[in-house]
Design a protein around this motif. Sequence first.
Motif, PDB file in Angstrom:
ATOM      1  N   VAL A   1       0.841  -1.199   0.000  1.00 43.01           N
ATOM      2  CA  VAL A   1       0.000   0.000   0.000  1.00 43.01           C
ATOM      3  C   VAL A   1       0.873   1.244   0.000  1.00 43.01           C
ATOM      4  O   VAL A   1       0.635   2.192  -0.756  1.00 43.01           O
ATOM      5  N   LYS A   2       1.902   1.248   0.843  1.00 52.25           N
ATOM      6  CA  LYS A   2       2.798   2.404   0.913  1.00 52.25           C
ATOM      7  C   LYS A   2       3.437   2.669  -0.439  1.00 52.25           C
ATOM      8  O   LYS A   2       3.583   3.827  -0.857  1.00 52.25           O
ATOM      9  N   ALA A   3       3.829   1.609  -1.127  1.00 54.57           N
ATOM     10  CA  ALA A   3       4.444   1.762  -2.446  1.00 54.57           C
ATOM     11  C   ALA A   3       3.436   2.350  -3.440  1.00 54.57           C
ATOM     12  O   ALA A   3       3.774   3.224  -4.246  1.00 54.57           O
ATOM     13  N   HIS A   4       2.189   1.877  -3.367  1.00 47.10           N
ATOM     14  CA  HIS A   4       1.147   2.399  -4.253  1.00 47.10           C
ATOM     15  C   HIS A   4       0.879   3.877  -3.963  1.00 47.10           C
ATOM     16  O   HIS A   4       0.727   4.681  -4.889  1.00 47.10           O
ATOM     17  N   VAL A   5       0.822   4.241  -2.677  1.00 46.80           N
ATOM     18  CA  VAL A   5       0.561   5.634  -2.310  1.00 46.80           C
ATOM     19  C   VAL A   5       1.677   6.530  -2.830  1.00 46.80           C
ATOM     20  O   VAL A   5       1.423   7.599  -3.380  1.00 46.80           O
ATOM     21  N   SER A   6       2.902   6.097  -2.670  1.00 50.06           N
ATOM     22  CA  SER A   6       4.043   6.876  -3.163  1.00 50.06           C
ATOM     23  C   SER A   6       3.950   7.073  -4.670  1.00 50.06           C
ATOM     24  O   SER A   6       4.184   8.175  -5.185  1.00 50.06           O
ATOM     25  N   SER A   7       3.585   6.026  -5.387  1.00 48.88           N
ATOM     26  CA  SER A   7       3.448   6.113  -6.840  1.00 48.88           C
ATOM     27  C   SER A   7       2.311   7.043  -7.232  1.00 48.88           C
ATOM     28  O   SER A   7       2.427   7.839  -8.171  1.00 48.88           O
ATOM     29  N   ILE A   8       1.201   6.983  -6.485  1.00 48.15           N
ATOM     30  CA  ILE A   8       0.040   7.843  -6.755  1.00 48.15           C
ATOM     31  C   ILE A   8       0.415   9.311  -6.585  1.00 48.15           C
ATOM     32  O   ILE A   8       0.094  10.162  -7.426  1.00 48.15           O
ATOM     33  N   LEU A   9       1.102   9.620  -5.499  1.00 48.39           N
ATOM     34  CA  LEU A   9       1.505  11.008  -5.252  1.00 48.39           C
ATOM     35  C   LEU A   9       2.408  11.505  -6.373  1.00 48.39           C
ATOM     36  O   LEU A   9       2.267  12.636  -6.842  1.00 48.39           O
ATOM     37  N   ASP A  10       3.315  10.662  -6.795  1.00 47.82           N
ATOM     38  CA  ASP A  10       4.253  11.050  -7.855  1.00 47.82           C
ATOM     39  C   ASP A  10       3.516  11.283  -9.178  1.00 47.82           C
ATOM     40  O   ASP A  10       3.740  12.287  -9.861  1.00 47.82           O
ATOM     41  N   LYS A  11       2.613  10.377  -9.529  1.00 42.44           N
ATOM     42  CA  LYS A  11       1.907  10.490 -10.812  1.00 42.44           C
ATOM     43  C   LYS A  11       0.930  11.661 -10.841  1.00 42.44           C
ATOM     44  O   LYS A  11       0.755  12.297 -11.890  1.00 42.44           O
ATOM     45  N   LEU A  12       0.293  11.939  -9.710  1.00 42.36           N
ATOM     46  CA  LEU A  12      -0.685  13.026  -9.669  1.00 42.36           C
ATOM     47  C   LEU A  12      -0.043  14.380  -9.384  1.00 42.36           C
ATOM     48  O   LEU A  12      -0.686  15.419  -9.498  1.00 42.36           O
ATOM     49  N   GLY A  13       1.220  14.366  -8.958  1.00 44.35           N
ATOM     50  CA  GLY A  13       1.869  15.616  -8.589  1.00 44.35           C
ATOM     51  C   GLY A  13       1.341  16.166  -7.279  1.00 44.35           C
ATOM     52  O   GLY A  13       1.396  17.369  -7.024  1.00 44.35           O
ATOM     53  N   ALA A  14       0.810  15.278  -6.428  1.00 41.44           N
ATOM     54  CA  ALA A  14       0.267  15.685  -5.132  1.00 41.44           C
ATOM     55  C   ALA A  14       1.383  15.707  -4.091  1.00 41.44           C
ATOM     56  O   ALA A  14       2.282  14.856  -4.109  1.00 41.44           O
ATOM     57  N   ARG A  15       1.320  16.690  -3.190  1.00 43.95           N
ATOM     58  CA  ARG A  15       2.371  16.829  -2.187  1.00 43.95           C
ATOM     59  C   ARG A  15       2.196  15.908  -0.998  1.00 43.95           C
ATOM     60  O   ARG A  15       3.162  15.599  -0.299  1.00 43.95           O
ATOM     61  N   ASN A  16       0.960  15.466  -0.744  1.00 44.13           N
ATOM     62  CA  ASN A  16       0.706  14.655   0.441  1.00 44.13           C
ATOM     63  C   ASN A  16      -0.599  13.890   0.270  1.00 44.13           C
ATOM     64  O   ASN A  16      -1.302  14.023  -0.740  1.00 44.13           O
ATOM     65  N   ARG A  17      -0.930  13.083   1.283  1.00 48.58           N
ATOM     66  CA  ARG A  17      -2.134  12.253   1.223  1.00 48.58           C
ATOM     67  C   ARG A  17      -3.393  13.102   1.153  1.00 48.58           C
ATOM     68  O   ARG A  17      -4.386  12.689   0.539  1.00 48.58           O
ATOM     69  N   VAL A  18      -3.373  14.262   1.793  1.00 53.61           N
ATOM     70  CA  VAL A  18      -4.575  15.102   1.799  1.00 53.61           C
ATOM     71  C   VAL A  18      -4.891  15.577   0.385  1.00 53.61           C
ATOM     72  O   VAL A  18      -6.046  15.526  -0.050  1.00 53.61           O
ATOM     73  N   GLU A  19      -3.875  16.027  -0.337  1.00 56.71           N
ATOM     74  CA  GLU A  19      -4.108  16.458  -1.711  1.00 56.71           C
ATOM     75  C   GLU A  19      -4.603  15.301  -2.560  1.00 56.71           C
ATOM     76  O   GLU A  19      -5.501  15.464  -3.389  1.00 56.71           O
ATOM     77  N   ALA A  20      -4.021  14.124  -2.371  1.00 52.08           N
ATOM     78  CA  ALA A  20      -4.466  12.950  -3.131  1.00 52.08           C
ATOM     79  C   ALA A  20      -5.907  12.608  -2.778  1.00 52.08           C
ATOM     80  O   ALA A  20      -6.706  12.254  -3.656  1.00 52.08           O
ATOM     81  N   ALA A  21      -6.252  12.727  -1.498  1.00 55.14           N
ATOM     82  CA  ALA A  21      -7.618  12.430  -1.075  1.00 55.14           C
ATOM     83  C   ALA A  21      -8.613  13.395  -1.703  1.00 55.14           C
ATOM     84  O   ALA A  21      -9.721  13.021  -2.091  1.00 55.14           O
ATOM     85  N   ILE A  22      -8.216  14.663  -1.813  1.00 54.47           N
ATOM     86  CA  ILE A  22      -9.078  15.651  -2.459  1.00 54.47           C
ATOM     87  C   ILE A  22      -9.246  15.310  -3.937  1.00 54.47           C
ATOM     88  O   ILE A  22     -10.350  15.325  -4.482  1.00 54.47           O
ATOM     89  N   LEU A  23      -8.141  14.989  -4.593  1.00 53.07           N
ATOM     90  CA  LEU A  23      -8.203  14.656  -6.009  1.00 53.07           C
ATOM     91  C   LEU A  23      -9.032  13.415  -6.263  1.00 53.07           C
ATOM     92  O   LEU A  23      -9.594  13.251  -7.346  1.00 53.07           O
ATOM     93  N   ALA A  24      -9.135  12.546  -5.255  1.00 54.95           N
ATOM     94  CA  ALA A  24      -9.954  11.340  -5.415  1.00 54.95           C
ATOM     95  C   ALA A  24     -11.419  11.688  -5.625  1.00 54.95           C
ATOM     96  O   ALA A  24     -12.190  10.890  -6.146  1.00 54.95           O
ATOM     97  N   HIS A  25     -11.808  12.906  -5.205  1.00 58.87           N
ATOM     98  CA  HIS A  25     -13.198  13.346  -5.367  1.00 58.87           C
ATOM     99  C   HIS A  25     -13.438  14.025  -6.711  1.00 58.87           C
ATOM    100  O   HIS A  25     -14.572  14.353  -7.051  1.00 58.87           O
ATOM    101  N   GLU A  26     -12.363  14.250  -7.471  1.00 54.11           N
ATOM    102  CA  GLU A  26     -12.502  14.828  -8.803  1.00 54.11           C
ATOM    103  C   GLU A  26     -13.095  13.778  -9.734  1.00 54.11           C
ATOM    104  O   GLU A  26     -12.568  12.675  -9.840  1.00 54.11           O
TER     105      GLU A  26
END
Length: 214
Positions: A185-210
């Motif tokens: 999971v940690k590896a997937h989260v790191s990859s998600i942040l990198d691909k989306l250009g998100a700085r942290n989990r909160v930004e990724a969580a927000i983008l999940a609602h897009e």
Amino acid sequence: MIQVVVADDEPMVRAGIRAILATDGGIEVVAEAAHGHQAVELVRAHRPHVALLDIRMPGLDGLAAADEIAAVAPATKVIMLTTFGQDDYIARALGGGAAGFLLKAADPRELIAAVHAVAAGAAFLSPAIAHRVIRDYRTMGASATQARQRAATLTERERDVLALLGAGRSNAEIAHTLHIVEGTVKAHVSSILDKLGARNRVEAAILAHEPGLS
């Protein structure tokens, strides 16, 4: 036991929050603050798992207090308490390390869920806040279209993880839901942040609602 410091300049709001959290046997409010400076000192003294900060307080506001808390007690997770009409404050706080954003008018169960979520290492966003912020929020200057283009590079499994991030799940909960180990999971989260250009989990969580991202 999850220890919490509550900071709000309105005594009745603090009393309400304390009363709500007291209904959960796994949460203990260890101190209350009426302003940001006091919140920072109480966090320094108690080292709680979670600090609930009103985003607007006299003197040192919640945003500045969160910055100081990150410096003096980096293990303490911060949840910002806000009201409708404060979207600009929320946008400013996104890059400041807050782990959660919650409306003061939220369902009491949401407050309890938020405390448990951020204490477990997850990001928590009140659904109402997420939908309001995503309307205007753009990660690192990218448009919603660009964000969706970035999301197209996510694997199917990464999309599953992103959806659970948006639902406020911790790595352990995501691992249990998807029947994979937490390290994966940690590896997937790191990859998600990198691909989306998100700085942290909160930004990724927000983008999940897009729409179209997860």
